[in-house]
Design a protein around this motif. Sequence first.
Motif, mmCIF file in Angstrom:
data_model
loop_
_atom_site.group_PDB
_atom_site.id
_atom_site.type_symbol
_atom_site.label_atom_id
_atom_site.label_comp_id
_atom_site.label_asym_id
_atom_site.label_seq_id
_atom_site.Cartn_x
_atom_site.Cartn_y
_atom_site.Cartn_z
ATOM 1 N N GLN A 1 0.572 -1.240 0.181
ATOM 2 C CA GLN A 1 0.040 -0.110 -0.075
ATOM 3 C C GLN A 1 0.808 1.356 0.039
ATOM 4 O O GLN A 1 0.447 2.318 -0.689
ATOM 5 C CB GLN A 1 -0.941 0.103 1.198
ATOM 6 N N GLN A 2 2.005 1.129 0.668
ATOM 7 C CA GLN A 2 2.913 2.362 0.881
ATOM 8 C C GLN A 2 3.489 2.360 -0.537
ATOM 9 O O GLN A 2 3.739 3.554 -1.169
ATOM 10 C CB GLN A 2 3.945 2.274 1.795
ATOM 11 N N ASP A 3 3.922 1.557 -1.292
ATOM 12 C CA ASP A 3 4.642 1.321 -2.618
ATOM 13 C C ASP A 3 3.723 1.957 -3.480
ATOM 14 O O ASP A 3 4.239 2.664 -4.472
ATOM 15 C CB ASP A 3 4.855 0.130 -3.012
ATOM 16 N N GLN A 4 2.356 1.952 -3.439
ATOM 17 C CA GLN A 4 1.414 2.313 -4.478
ATOM 18 C C GLN A 4 1.291 3.854 -4.193
ATOM 19 O O GLN A 4 0.787 4.548 -5.337
ATOM 20 C CB GLN A 4 0.091 1.752 -4.367
ATOM 21 N N GLN A 5 1.758 4.460 -3.056
ATOM 22 C CA GLN A 5 1.791 5.941 -3.178
ATOM 23 C C GLN A 5 3.016 6.689 -3.468
ATOM 24 O O GLN A 5 2.967 7.865 -3.375
ATOM 25 C CB GLN A 5 1.592 6.109 -1.391
ATOM 26 N N LEU A 6 3.912 5.925 -3.990
ATOM 27 C CA LEU A 6 5.123 6.448 -4.432
ATOM 28 C C LEU A 6 5.061 7.259 -5.757
ATOM 29 O O LEU A 6 3.999 7.070 -6.523
ATOM 30 C CB LEU A 6 6.255 5.614 -4.469
ATOM 31 N N PRO A 7 5.846 8.310 -6.080
ATOM 32 C CA PRO A 7 5.513 9.105 -7.256
ATOM 33 C C PRO A 7 5.751 8.256 -8.572
ATOM 34 O O PRO A 7 6.500 7.294 -8.505
ATOM 35 C CB PRO A 7 6.706 10.362 -7.160
ATOM 36 N N PHE A 8 5.092 8.506 -9.571
ATOM 37 C CA PHE A 8 4.806 7.677 -10.797
ATOM 38 C C PHE A 8 4.798 6.355 -10.629
ATOM 39 O O PHE A 8 5.186 5.606 -11.524
ATOM 40 C CB PHE A 8 6.380 8.209 -11.366
ATOM 41 N N LYS A 9 4.086 5.819 -9.581
ATOM 42 C CA LYS A 9 3.827 4.421 -9.331
ATOM 43 C C LYS A 9 2.321 4.026 -10.137
ATOM 44 O O LYS A 9 2.292 3.094 -10.726
ATOM 45 C CB LYS A 9 3.910 4.053 -7.863
ATOM 46 N N THR A 10 1.480 4.885 -9.955
ATOM 47 C CA THR A 10 0.199 4.963 -10.315
ATOM 48 C C THR A 10 -0.253 6.225 -11.098
ATOM 49 O O THR A 10 0.269 7.162 -11.074
ATOM 50 C CB THR A 10 -0.940 4.607 -9.239
ATOM 51 N N GLN A 11 -1.323 5.937 -11.920
ATOM 52 C CA GLN A 11 -1.845 7.271 -12.592
ATOM 53 C C GLN A 11 -3.203 7.414 -11.961
ATOM 54 O O GLN A 11 -4.181 6.382 -11.814
ATOM 55 C CB GLN A 11 -2.059 7.160 -14.007
ATOM 56 N N GLN A 12 -3.617 8.890 -11.738
ATOM 57 C CA GLN A 12 -4.765 9.205 -11.070
ATOM 58 C C GLN A 12 -5.804 9.267 -12.396
ATOM 59 O O GLN A 12 -5.496 9.299 -13.483
ATOM 60 C CB GLN A 12 -4.910 10.515 -10.331
ATOM 61 N N SER A 13 -7.109 8.778 -12.035
ATOM 62 C CA SER A 13 -8.124 8.790 -12.933
ATOM 63 C C SER A 13 -8.640 10.436 -13.320
ATOM 64 O O SER A 13 -9.030 10.501 -14.225
ATOM 65 C CB SER A 13 -9.385 8.301 -12.459
#
Length: 129
Positions: free
Chosen positions: A64-76
């Motif tokens: 869960q913390q890994d997914q909050q890192l920059p450029f890890k996910t894209q926002q809708s």
Amino acid sequence: MKKMATIALFCIFLFGSTEAYQLLKLPLLVEHYLQHRSENPEISFLSFLKLHYNKKLIIDDDWQQDQQLPFKTQQSANAFMFGFVSMPSKPISVQVLVIPYSQKTFSIETQQVYSFTFLHDIFQPPRLA
């Protein structure tokens, strides 16, 4: 005042319509690196980046913390941008328009008559009555 307003509007546009808002997550990256560093003092920053940004998806305890890192996910919120960048689903076919060609011949007369007497009957000066 105008300069500050311009900078503020530019920042709102930049962070609202591009992926630049991910740069605001850099403190989370540093904090997460320090957490990994406290668990393993020998980890370097490059090995930390390889661990978290490798193409393999690793689901572990701090996922869960890994997914909050920059450029890890894209926002809708920025999903509207992909409509302009994506390729069309149907292939594009280009047809060449063939214009029919017809050859015309023109005849040129070799005898030309230059006579100003033809105009003599048409154009006459006004007469006084």
